[in-house]
Design a protein around this motif. Structure first.
Motif, PDB file in Angstrom:
ATOM      1  N   ILE A 107      -7.818   6.195   3.647  1.00  0.00           N
ATOM      2  CA  ILE A 107      -6.450   5.788   3.962  1.00  0.00           C
ATOM      3  C   ILE A 107      -5.491   6.985   3.946  1.00  0.00           C
ATOM      4  CG2 ILE A 107      -5.754   5.202   1.598  1.00  0.00           C
ATOM      5  CD1 ILE A 107      -4.324   2.705   2.821  1.00  0.00           C
ATOM      6  N   HIS A 125      -4.438  -0.855   5.967  1.00  0.00           N
ATOM      7  CA  HIS A 125      -5.125  -1.592   4.899  1.00  0.00           C
ATOM      8  C   HIS A 125      -5.600  -2.978   5.362  1.00  0.00           C
ATOM      9  CE1 HIS A 125      -5.988  -3.207   0.919  1.00  0.00           C
ATOM     10  NE2 HIS A 125      -5.112  -4.165   1.132  1.00  0.00           N
ATOM     11  N   HIS A 172       0.322   2.674   5.938  1.00  0.00           N
ATOM     12  CA  HIS A 172      -0.822   2.350   5.088  1.00  0.00           C
ATOM     13  C   HIS A 172      -1.005   0.843   4.950  1.00  0.00           C
ATOM     14  CE1 HIS A 172      -1.234   6.530   2.999  1.00  0.00           C
ATOM     15  NE2 HIS A 172      -1.670   6.524   4.242  1.00  0.00           N
ATOM     16  N   ASN A 173       0.075   0.077   4.956  1.00  0.00           N
ATOM     17  CA  ASN A 173      -0.051  -1.380   4.912  1.00  0.00           C
ATOM     18  C   ASN A 173      -0.792  -1.886   6.147  1.00  0.00           C
ATOM     19  OD1 ASN A 173       1.134  -2.333   2.502  1.00  0.00           O
ATOM     20  ND2 ASN A 173       2.315  -3.838   3.611  1.00  0.00           N
ATOM     21  N   CYS A 232      -9.532  -3.898   5.470  1.00  0.00           N
ATOM     22  CA  CYS A 232     -10.090  -5.010   4.681  1.00  0.00           C
ATOM     23  C   CYS A 232     -10.778  -6.033   5.580  1.00  0.00           C
ATOM     24  CB  CYS A 232      -9.009  -5.669   3.834  1.00  0.00           C
ATOM     25  SG  CYS A 232      -8.522  -4.640   2.432  1.00  0.00           S
ATOM     26  N   MET A 255       0.824  -1.201   0.000  1.00  0.00           N
ATOM     27  CA  MET A 255       0.000   0.000   0.000  1.00  0.00           C
ATOM     28  C   MET A 255       0.863   1.257   0.000  1.00  0.00           C
ATOM     29  SD  MET A 255      -2.887  -1.264  -0.428  1.00  0.00           S
ATOM     30  CE  MET A 255      -3.837   0.223  -0.370  1.00  0.00           C
TER      31      MET A 255
END
Length: 156
Positions: free
Chosen positions: A66, A44, A40-41, A48, A35
């Motif tokens: 985000i 994310h 952000h990873n 999800c 991401m």
């Protein structure tokens, strides 16, 4: 199944602690893959998870941008908000739920049906995939990644 969620959450918490050892600039730095940044990873995978779980439960999805996630505390707060919802869903998961499917409508108005069991497997493997990306990035900045070795872990 619950053990794999516990595993992912344990690893996630260890990554949060790892992240506390580096600067916010390093967390937000643009990287290749995933991401695009450590922060952000992490966001994310949590986002999800809650999207899929809320869709399976028929409850409202939490909409977060985000790009407005600016610090590790934002990610930790979001994780603390969503994890109990997932835990409740997983604990109440029964054999009847295995026969249920989630119907998803795409942007081009086509529909696809996914068995709940497949969605849950996706949630679990999705986080593992992105955690692997964090491990690569940690080595790129000269730090030891969080160990994701399942066999030697005691799950809460």
């Amino acid at each position: 199944m619950i053990d794999m969620f516990l595993y992912n959450w344990q690893i996630r918490e260890e990554w949060f602690k790892w992240c506390e050892t580096i600067s916010n600039e390093e967390l937000k730095k643009k990287r290749i893959g995933g991401m695009g940044s450590i922060i952000h990873n992490l966001f994310h995978v949590i986002d999800c998870e809650q999207i899929w779980v809320n869709q399976m439960q028929g409850t409202p999805v939490i909409i977060k941008d985000i790009n407005k996630i600016s610090c590790l505390n934002d990610v930790k707060t979001f994780s603390n908000l969503t994890k109990p919802v997932t835990r409740c869903f997983i604990k109440s998961y029964t054999s009847e739920a295995e026969d249920r499917s989630l119907v998803v409508k795409s942007k081009n108005s086509t529909t696809k049906s996914f068995p709940f069991e497949k969605v849950i497997s996706h949630i679990l493997s999705h986080e593992i995939h992105h955690i692997g990306q964090l491990s690569v990035w940690s080595r790129e900045i000269g730090l030891k990644p969080v160990s994701s070795d399942l066999i030697f872990r005691e799950l809460f």
